[in-house]
Enzyme design. Structure first.
Site, short mmCIF file in Angstrom:
data_model
loop_
_atom_site.label_atom_id
_atom_site.label_comp_id
_atom_site.label_asym_id
_atom_site.label_seq_id
_atom_site.Cartn_x
_atom_site.Cartn_y
_atom_site.Cartn_z
N LYS A 158 -3.59 6.08 -1.01
CA LYS A 158 -4.22 5.81 -2.31
C LYS A 158 -5.45 4.90 -2.20
O LYS A 158 -6.43 5.09 -2.90
CB LYS A 158 -3.21 5.22 -3.29
CG LYS A 158 -2.14 6.22 -3.75
CD LYS A 158 -1.23 5.58 -4.78
CE LYS A 158 0.12 6.26 -4.88
NZ LYS A 158 0.15 7.49 -5.63
N HIS A 204 8.31 8.40 -14.20
CA HIS A 204 6.95 8.62 -13.70
C HIS A 204 6.79 9.99 -13.04
O HIS A 204 5.90 10.19 -12.23
CB HIS A 204 6.51 7.54 -12.68
CG HIS A 204 6.34 6.19 -13.29
ND1 HIS A 204 5.50 5.94 -14.35
CD2 HIS A 204 6.90 5.00 -12.98
CE1 HIS A 204 5.55 4.68 -14.66
NE2 HIS A 204 6.40 4.07 -13.86
N GLU A 232 -3.37 -2.49 -10.04
CA GLU A 232 -4.20 -1.80 -11.04
C GLU A 232 -3.86 -2.37 -12.40
O GLU A 232 -2.70 -2.77 -12.64
CB GLU A 232 -3.86 -0.31 -11.08
CG GLU A 232 -4.58 0.52 -10.06
CD GLU A 232 -4.24 2.00 -10.17
OE1 GLU A 232 -3.48 2.42 -11.07
OE2 GLU A 232 -4.75 2.75 -9.33
N ARG A 240 -2.77 19.88 -2.12
CA ARG A 240 -1.88 21.04 -1.96
C ARG A 240 -1.81 21.78 -3.29
O ARG A 240 -2.40 21.33 -4.27
CB ARG A 240 -0.48 20.56 -1.60
CG ARG A 240 -0.01 19.53 -2.62
CD ARG A 240 1.44 19.17 -2.50
NE ARG A 240 1.74 17.91 -3.15
CZ ARG A 240 1.98 17.74 -4.43
NH1 ARG A 240 1.94 18.77 -5.26
NH2 ARG A 240 2.26 16.55 -4.94
P1 ADP Z 1 2.55 9.11 -7.50
O1 ADP Z 1 1.68 9.34 -6.31
O2 ADP Z 1 3.80 8.39 -7.17
O3 ADP Z 1 2.76 10.34 -8.33
P2 ADP Z 1 0.50 8.22 -9.37
O4 ADP Z 1 -0.53 7.23 -8.97
O5 ADP Z 1 0.07 9.65 -9.42
O6 ADP Z 1 1.76 8.06 -8.41
O7 ADP Z 1 1.13 7.82 -10.77
C1 ADP Z 1 2.26 8.48 -11.30
C2 ADP Z 1 2.42 8.14 -12.77
O8 ADP Z 1 2.54 6.72 -12.95
C3 ADP Z 1 1.25 8.54 -13.66
O9 ADP Z 1 1.33 9.87 -14.06
C4 ADP Z 1 1.40 7.55 -14.81
O10 ADP Z 1 2.42 7.99 -15.68
C5 ADP Z 1 1.89 6.29 -14.14
N1 ADP Z 1 0.75 5.39 -13.78
C6 ADP Z 1 0.05 5.39 -12.62
N2 ADP Z 1 -0.93 4.45 -12.64
C7 ADP Z 1 -0.85 3.83 -13.83
C8 ADP Z 1 -1.59 2.74 -14.48
N3 ADP Z 1 -2.59 2.11 -13.85
N4 ADP Z 1 -1.22 2.38 -15.72
C9 ADP Z 1 -0.19 2.99 -16.34
N5 ADP Z 1 0.54 4.00 -15.81
C10 ADP Z 1 0.23 4.41 -14.57
#
Ligand code: ADP
Length: 494
Positions: A115, A234, A199, A291
């Site tokens: 990330k 999530h 974040e 992917r």
């Molecule tokens: P992963 O790689 O585990 O899927 P992501 O970074 O894609 O993680 O985030 C997954 C989910 O977490 C997002 O779809 C959202 O619901 C929540 N999320 C991620 N970052 C944030 C943020 N900065 N603020 C609020 N919710 C977040």
């Protein structure tokens, strides 16, 4: 490419093989002991046994898979999603063995698989990022200063995290230091990499992602967005395309940024750029998935593009067969992930046997699955039974069709997420499009689930009658229970 091995199982293996077959390409399945009788094994032209059920002894055995390819004269490997699909070392080993990896190059996967590295690459291309720390946190004291600036709550994320794991929300400054320490040790043990960053926690976020496709001739397009805000833990459970809230301008802007993210890592093939959007429709890059996504069918439905075929074409070195301006959104599509989970018990995974399994049919309904009636849902893998997808001329038609398709879908033997999905489809927030990733917490309680769908006694009766092959008994039960359960148990006599 004359022969492809699909290094995956279940619904996605079948889905890939179907496109390959349409292209006149032979297919090879792989399987573990648990999947010996699976439809994906039967569908393939050839099949290779990998080992015992646990993934580490079967679907993750990259070397064994490559060796099988050489023996069977396979030209390319499609990794699907999960398992080896985002493993850059595997992609490299495939190429080194003289085979084609149907996906991006290892160097792109490496950047986007982390990330922090992904954010770094995106930053150089002017992609908006969620405010937070720029790199991994070494000193919690420094992190405190940044958190004060962006304001609490904040989110600590593991750089190597994925699948909704490795994230923690911190509400107050006093908790920050301790939470950083625990996040680092958790990330070390879960992902083998202790890098964590912070974040801003976006308060009312929507998860909106953009599908991209790139060839090796420098052509890059986006295929619009998917709205994936209905999540539990999530993790996505219902997706749709297009999003109910994007204006054409915002769609074009996000599409362009997604293409820029693809450019930033020299991307090849199909990928997904994930954004988080706040209440004021500001959007920020979260990560790129290198992917095919589980939810790719909704994009296929609204664009008419077969994403697997395009993946194969660009992997063969061909140019994309269309340009950005050729792509248009037609209608609307919704996907429900049918998981073996109990929504009444906090979406706890369920296992069991598909005693009754009858798919819905009809116009605008697509079911991608990898099971047949009578099969067990194995405990070793992701508990997704199928993806139920509907298409309509507009969002309302797709929504009403989804309710109809859920009603027509008969699964007996284990709990599924379908009842929950029906609840969502009928909920005011979903209907109006005014929802975010907190939909479940805000709007859902197990007691809201439709009780009429739980006439277990009636269903048990259907099974007994079915086992006995007694059609008149089935009709009698169906007639008697038609109004109490769903009318489609009823066999109408003409
Ligand atoms: P992963 O790689 O585990 O899927 P992501 O970074 O894609 O993680 O985030 C997954 C989910 O977490 C997002 O779809 C959202 O619901 C929540 N999320 C991620 N970052 C944030 C943020 N900065 N603020 C609020 N919710 C977040």
């Amino acid at each position: 490419m004359n022969k492809i091995l699909v290094a995956n199982r279940g619904e996605i293996a079948l889905r890939i093989m179907k496109s390959a077959r349409e292209m006149g390409i032979q297919t090879v399945a792989v399987y573990s002991e648990a999947d010996r009788n699976s439809p994906h094994v039967k569908y393939a032209d050839e099949a290779v046994y990998l080992g015992p059920p646990p993934s580490a002894q079967s679907y993750l055995l990259g070397d064994k898979i490559i060796a099988a390819c050489k023996e069977l004269g396979v030209d390319g490997i499609h990794p699907g999603y999960g398992f080896l699909s985002e493993n850059g070392e595997f992609a490299q080993a495939v190429e080194d063995a003289g085979l084609i990896f149907i996906g991006p190059k290892a160097h792109s996967m490496k950047v986007m698989g982390d990330k922090l590295a992904a954010k770094e690459a995106a930053r150089e291309f002017g992609i908006p990022l969620v405010p937070g720390t720029e790199g991994a946190i070494d000193d919690p004291k420094e992190a405190i200063a940044i958190c004060r600036e962006i304001g609490f709550p904040v989110l600590i994320k593991a750089s190597a995290g994925g699948g909704g794991k490795g994230m923690r929300v911190v509400e107050r400054e006093e908790e920050l230091e301790e939470q950083i320490h625990s996040a680092i040790s958790e990330a070390k043990s879960a992902f083998g990499n202790g890098a964590v960053f912070i974040e801003k926690y976006v308060g009312s976020p929507r998860h909106i992602e953009v599908q991209v496709l790139c060839d090796s001739h420098g052509n890059r397009v986006h295929l619009f967005e998917r709205e994936c805000s209905v999540q539990r833990r999530h993790q996505k459970v219902i997706e749709e395309a297009p999003s109910a809230i994007l204006s054409d301008e915002l769609r074009a802007e996000m599409g362009q940024k997604a293409v820029d993210v693809a450019r930033s890592c020299d991307y090849l093939g199909a990928g997904t750029v994930e954004f988080i959007m706040d209440e004021d429709h500001n959007f920020y890059f979260m990560e790129m998935n290198t992917r095919l996504q589980v939810e790719h069918p909704v994009t296929e439905m609204i664009t008419g593009v077969d994403l697997v075929k395009e993946q194969i074409r660009v992997a063969r070195g061909e140019e994309l067969s269309f340009k950005q301006e050729d792509l248009k959104i037609h209608g609307h599509s919704i996907e429900v992930r049918v998981y073996a989970e109990n929504a009444r018990e906090n979406f706890m995974p369920d296992i069991g046997n598909l005693r009754v399994y009858q798919r819905p049919h009809g116009v605008g309904v697509r079911v991608d699955d990898g099971f047949e009636e009578g099969m067990d849902i194995p405990i070793y893998y992701d508990p997704m039974i199928s993806k139920l997808v509907t298409y309509g001329k507009d969002r309302e038609e797709a929504r009403l069709r989804m309710i109809r398709a859920i009603d027509d879908y008969k699964i007996v033997g284990l709990h599924t997420t379908m009842e929950f999905a029906r609840f969502v489809m009928k909920h005011e927030a979903f209907i109006s499009g005014d929802f975010d990733t907190h939909f479940v917490n805000k709007h859902f309680k197990p007691e809201y689930l439709d009780q009429s769908q739980h006439a277990d006694g009636d269903i048990a009766g259907m099974i007994v009658a079915k086992m006995m092959g007694d059609q008149s008994k089935q009709n009698e039960l169906a007639d008697a229970n038609g109004s109490a359960t769903r009318s489609n148990w009823k066999i109408k006599r003409l």
